[in-house]
Design a protein around this motif. Structure first.
Motif, PDB file in Angstrom:
ATOM      1  N   ARG A 141     -23.032 -22.583 -21.185  1.00 50.74           N
ATOM      2  CA  ARG A 141     -23.270 -22.266 -22.593  1.00 50.74           C
ATOM      3  C   ARG A 141     -24.730 -21.879 -22.839  1.00 50.74           C
ATOM      4  N   HIS A 142     -24.925 -20.811 -23.584  1.00 53.12           N
ATOM      5  CA  HIS A 142     -26.219 -20.273 -24.002  1.00 53.12           C
ATOM      6  C   HIS A 142     -26.924 -19.446 -22.927  1.00 53.12           C
ATOM      7  N   ALA A 143     -26.452 -19.496 -21.666  1.00 52.78           N
ATOM      8  CA  ALA A 143     -27.140 -18.743 -20.619  1.00 52.78           C
ATOM      9  C   ALA A 143     -27.098 -17.247 -20.888  1.00 52.78           C
ATOM     10  N   THR A 144     -25.914 -16.706 -21.117  1.00 53.27           N
ATOM     11  CA  THR A 144     -25.797 -15.268 -21.326  1.00 53.27           C
ATOM     12  C   THR A 144     -26.460 -14.809 -22.623  1.00 53.27           C
ATOM     13  N   PRO A 145     -26.341 -15.522 -23.756  1.00 58.98           N
ATOM     14  CA  PRO A 145     -27.079 -15.086 -24.952  1.00 58.98           C
ATOM     15  C   PRO A 145     -28.589 -15.020 -24.723  1.00 58.98           C
ATOM     16  N   ILE A 146     -29.140 -15.964 -23.981  1.00 60.41           N
ATOM     17  CA  ILE A 146     -30.575 -15.932 -23.704  1.00 60.41           C
ATOM     18  C   ILE A 146     -30.916 -14.729 -22.836  1.00 60.41           C
ATOM     19  N   LEU A 147     -30.103 -14.455 -21.818  1.00 61.44           N
ATOM     20  CA  LEU A 147     -30.348 -13.302 -20.952  1.00 61.44           C
ATOM     21  C   LEU A 147     -30.221 -11.997 -21.725  1.00 61.44           C
ATOM     22  N   PHE A 148     -29.238 -11.919 -22.629  1.00 61.44           N
ATOM     23  CA  PHE A 148     -29.081 -10.729 -23.471  1.00 61.44           C
ATOM     24  C   PHE A 148     -30.330 -10.509 -24.316  1.00 61.44           C
ATOM     25  N   SER A 149     -30.819 -11.578 -24.903  1.00 64.37           N
ATOM     26  CA  SER A 149     -31.988 -11.476 -25.777  1.00 64.37           C
ATOM     27  C   SER A 149     -33.215 -11.007 -24.992  1.00 64.37           C
ATOM     28  N   ALA A 173     -33.645 -27.543 -28.442  1.00 63.40           N
ATOM     29  CA  ALA A 173     -32.391 -27.362 -27.706  1.00 63.40           C
ATOM     30  C   ALA A 173     -32.456 -26.197 -26.722  1.00 63.40           C
ATOM     31  N   VAL A 174     -33.380 -25.257 -26.944  1.00 64.53           N
ATOM     32  CA  VAL A 174     -33.424 -24.074 -26.094  1.00 64.53           C
ATOM     33  C   VAL A 174     -34.077 -24.363 -24.747  1.00 64.53           C
ATOM     34  N   TYR A 175     -34.847 -25.435 -24.643  1.00 58.91           N
ATOM     35  CA  TYR A 175     -35.614 -25.650 -23.420  1.00 58.91           C
ATOM     36  C   TYR A 175     -34.745 -26.017 -22.214  1.00 58.91           C
ATOM     37  N   LYS A 176     -33.682 -26.771 -22.422  1.00 61.77           N
ATOM     38  CA  LYS A 176     -32.843 -27.143 -21.286  1.00 61.77           C
ATOM     39  C   LYS A 176     -32.169 -25.929 -20.653  1.00 61.77           C
ATOM     40  N   PRO A 177     -31.482 -25.046 -21.416  1.00 59.46           N
ATOM     41  CA  PRO A 177     -30.913 -23.852 -20.772  1.00 59.46           C
ATOM     42  C   PRO A 177     -31.979 -22.931 -20.208  1.00 59.46           C
ATOM     43  N   LEU A 178     -33.150 -22.867 -20.853  1.00 61.70           N
ATOM     44  CA  LEU A 178     -34.230 -22.055 -20.308  1.00 61.70           C
ATOM     45  C   LEU A 178     -34.701 -22.600 -18.962  1.00 61.70           C
ATOM     46  N   GLU A 179     -34.841 -23.902 -18.870  1.00 60.92           N
ATOM     47  CA  GLU A 179     -35.277 -24.501 -17.616  1.00 60.92           C
ATOM     48  C   GLU A 179     -34.270 -24.238 -16.500  1.00 60.92           C
ATOM     49  N   ARG A 180     -32.991 -24.278 -16.843  1.00 67.76           N
ATOM     50  CA  ARG A 180     -31.972 -24.007 -15.829  1.00 67.76           C
ATOM     51  C   ARG A 180     -32.047 -22.553 -15.358  1.00 67.76           C
ATOM     52  N   LEU A 181     -32.252 -21.607 -16.286  1.00 68.99           N
ATOM     53  CA  LEU A 181     -32.352 -20.203 -15.915  1.00 68.99           C
ATOM     54  C   LEU A 181     -33.599 -19.931 -15.083  1.00 68.99           C
ATOM     55  N   VAL A 182     -34.677 -20.645 -15.391  1.00 73.55           N
ATOM     56  CA  VAL A 182     -35.896 -20.516 -14.589  1.00 73.55           C
ATOM     57  C   VAL A 182     -35.643 -21.061 -13.183  1.00 73.55           C
ATOM     58  N   ALA A 183     -35.018 -22.233 -13.091  1.00 71.80           N
ATOM     59  CA  ALA A 183     -34.727 -22.831 -11.790  1.00 71.80           C
ATOM     60  C   ALA A 183     -33.775 -21.967 -10.977  1.00 71.80           C
ATOM     61  N   ASP A 184     -32.870 -21.260 -11.654  1.00 74.52           N
ATOM     62  CA  ASP A 184     -31.925 -20.386 -10.964  1.00 74.52           C
ATOM     63  C   ASP A 184     -32.535 -19.047 -10.581  1.00 74.52           C
ATOM     64  N   GLY A 185     -33.764 -18.790 -10.993  1.00 76.11           N
ATOM     65  CA  GLY A 185     -34.452 -17.571 -10.582  1.00 76.11           C
ATOM     66  C   GLY A 185     -34.158 -16.352 -11.420  1.00 76.11           C
ATOM     67  N   LEU A 186     -33.568 -16.535 -12.599  1.00 79.03           N
ATOM     68  CA  LEU A 186     -33.238 -15.396 -13.463  1.00 79.03           C
ATOM     69  C   LEU A 186     -34.280 -15.162 -14.541  1.00 79.03           C
ATOM     70  N   VAL A 187     -35.032 -16.180 -14.887  1.00 77.92           N
ATOM     71  CA  VAL A 187     -36.039 -16.106 -15.955  1.00 77.92           C
ATOM     72  C   VAL A 187     -37.324 -16.726 -15.422  1.00 77.92           C
ATOM     73  N   THR A 188     -38.464 -16.219 -15.904  1.00 78.64           N
ATOM     74  CA  THR A 188     -39.753 -16.781 -15.524  1.00 78.64           C
ATOM     75  C   THR A 188     -40.646 -16.871 -16.748  1.00 78.64           C
ATOM     76  N   ALA A 189     -41.558 -17.828 -16.729  1.00 77.13           N
ATOM     77  CA  ALA A 189     -42.533 -17.933 -17.812  1.00 77.13           C
ATOM     78  C   ALA A 189     -43.530 -16.794 -17.685  1.00 77.13           C
ATOM     79  N   TYR A 195     -41.273 -15.994 -22.307  1.00 80.95           N
ATOM     80  CA  TYR A 195     -40.379 -15.928 -21.153  1.00 80.95           C
ATOM     81  C   TYR A 195     -39.926 -14.494 -20.963  1.00 80.95           C
ATOM     82  N   GLN A 196     -39.648 -14.146 -19.707  1.00 82.18           N
ATOM     83  CA  GLN A 196     -39.135 -12.819 -19.410  1.00 82.18           C
ATOM     84  C   GLN A 196     -38.206 -12.897 -18.212  1.00 82.18           C
ATOM     85  N   LEU A 197     -37.430 -11.840 -18.000  1.00 84.41           N
ATOM     86  CA  LEU A 197     -36.499 -11.814 -16.885  1.00 84.41           C
ATOM     87  C   LEU A 197     -37.228 -11.546 -15.579  1.00 84.41           C
TER      88      LEU A 197
END
Length: 297
Positions: A141-149, A173-189, A195-197
């Motif tokens: 949940r929220h991963a794809t909306p964040i990536l779209f944005s 609430a946004v920090y937990k999905p952001l941290e997961r996307l960063v850990a997965d290598g899809l997003v970086t600070a 944040y950016q892709l």
């Protein structure tokens, strides 16, 4: 610095992508789809092709895909039932190819020794597993909306992402999905509070486009049955609610999974069957893999 450009994707694009990912997310669902992609099969014919799935795991996948309109269950006789793709399920195969290609290019792989040369090289991963692992990154949940944005904006702050991708939620609430996307290598600070892709995150654009196009395509009112092995006319066809009908065939011995097969690198036309070598390009390893660089599986 965050931009103010509106996202080019419409809410319907995002909704279609998230619903499709939810459809594919139950583990092994993709394997079932690809197993019956070439022709309708009976349960006792599907089972040995997925030997690691117990009856209690295979039946729910077939039920899920049947109720979703991807698989058609046809009764030829009271105890003769086959499972095959509907036209909607067949149209999804090229989309799965796009997802598999992204996973093969960007998901981390363990290094293994080449049995012929002895040199270390990236492990070959079955396309179905590449798809499964890619969907596992995108479906939460929220991963794809964040990536779209982020695809639309380039760079965005956590506050912007919380407002745009998670309306109705607080900033924290946004920090937990952001941290997961960063850990997965899809997003970086970005280093400036935003944040950016990553390169792999940006490369998801064709994946989202392919899924969105499939999700927005009209569904055929009547789905023609793909011919089975016997060619006999079914006495009764069911493509709606699930009903369990046991097969007359005894469970065959578990076959040896082929050790190698051709790599899947191109997108086949709609309805093209996946070859067994494409599906089972190696013995299935335990999941998940330990991180070894690149987005995590």
């Amino acid at each position: 610095m965050a931009t103010t450009a509106p996202p080019p994707a419409t809410p319907n694009d995002l909704l279609g992508v998230t619903k499709t990912l939810d459809l594919l997310a139950p583990r092994w669902s993709v394997w079932v789809l690809m197993t019956i992609s070439s022709q309708p099969l009976r349960y006792a014919e599907v089972k040995p092709r997925l030997p690691w799935l117990a009856d209690g795991q295979l039946h729910p996948r077939l039920r899920h895909l049947t109720n979703a309109g991807m698989v058609e269950r046809t009764e030829y006789a009271p105890r003769h039932v086959t499972y095959g793709l509907t036209s909607r399920g067949a149209a999804l195969l090229p989309v799965l190819t796009v997802i598999a290609s992204w996973g093969d290019a960007y998901l981390e792989k363990d290094l293994v020794a080449n049995k012929h040369t002895g040199e270390m090289e990236p492990e070959r991963i079955a396309p179905a597993q590449n798809i499964d692992d890619t969907v596992a990154l995108l479906a939460p949940r929220h991963a794809t909306p964040i990536l779209f944005s982020l695809q639309a904006r380039g760079t965005a702050t956590a506050k912007t992402l919380a407002t745009e991708a998670m309306p109705g939620y607080g900033l924290t609430a946004v920090y937990k999905p952001l941290e997961r996307l960063v850990a997965d290598g899809l997003v970086t600070a970005s280093g400036t509070g935003g944040y950016q892709l990553t390169a792999s995150g940006r490369a998801l654009a064709p994946v989202f486009q392919a899924i969105s196009a499939w999700a927005s395509a009209p569904t055929a009112e009547a789905d023609a049955r793909r011919p089975g092995r016997s060619g006999a006319a079914p006495s009764q066809t069911r493509s709606g609610p699930w009903a369990t009908t046991p097969t007359r065939l005894p469970a065959p011995a578990v076959p040896v999974v082929p050790a190698a097969g051709p790599a899947l690198t191109t997108t086949p036309p709609a309805g093209t069957a996946w070859k067994s070598g494409d599906l089972f390009s190696h013995q299935i390893p335990a999941r998940p893999f330990s991180p070894a660089g690149g987005p995590r599986r």
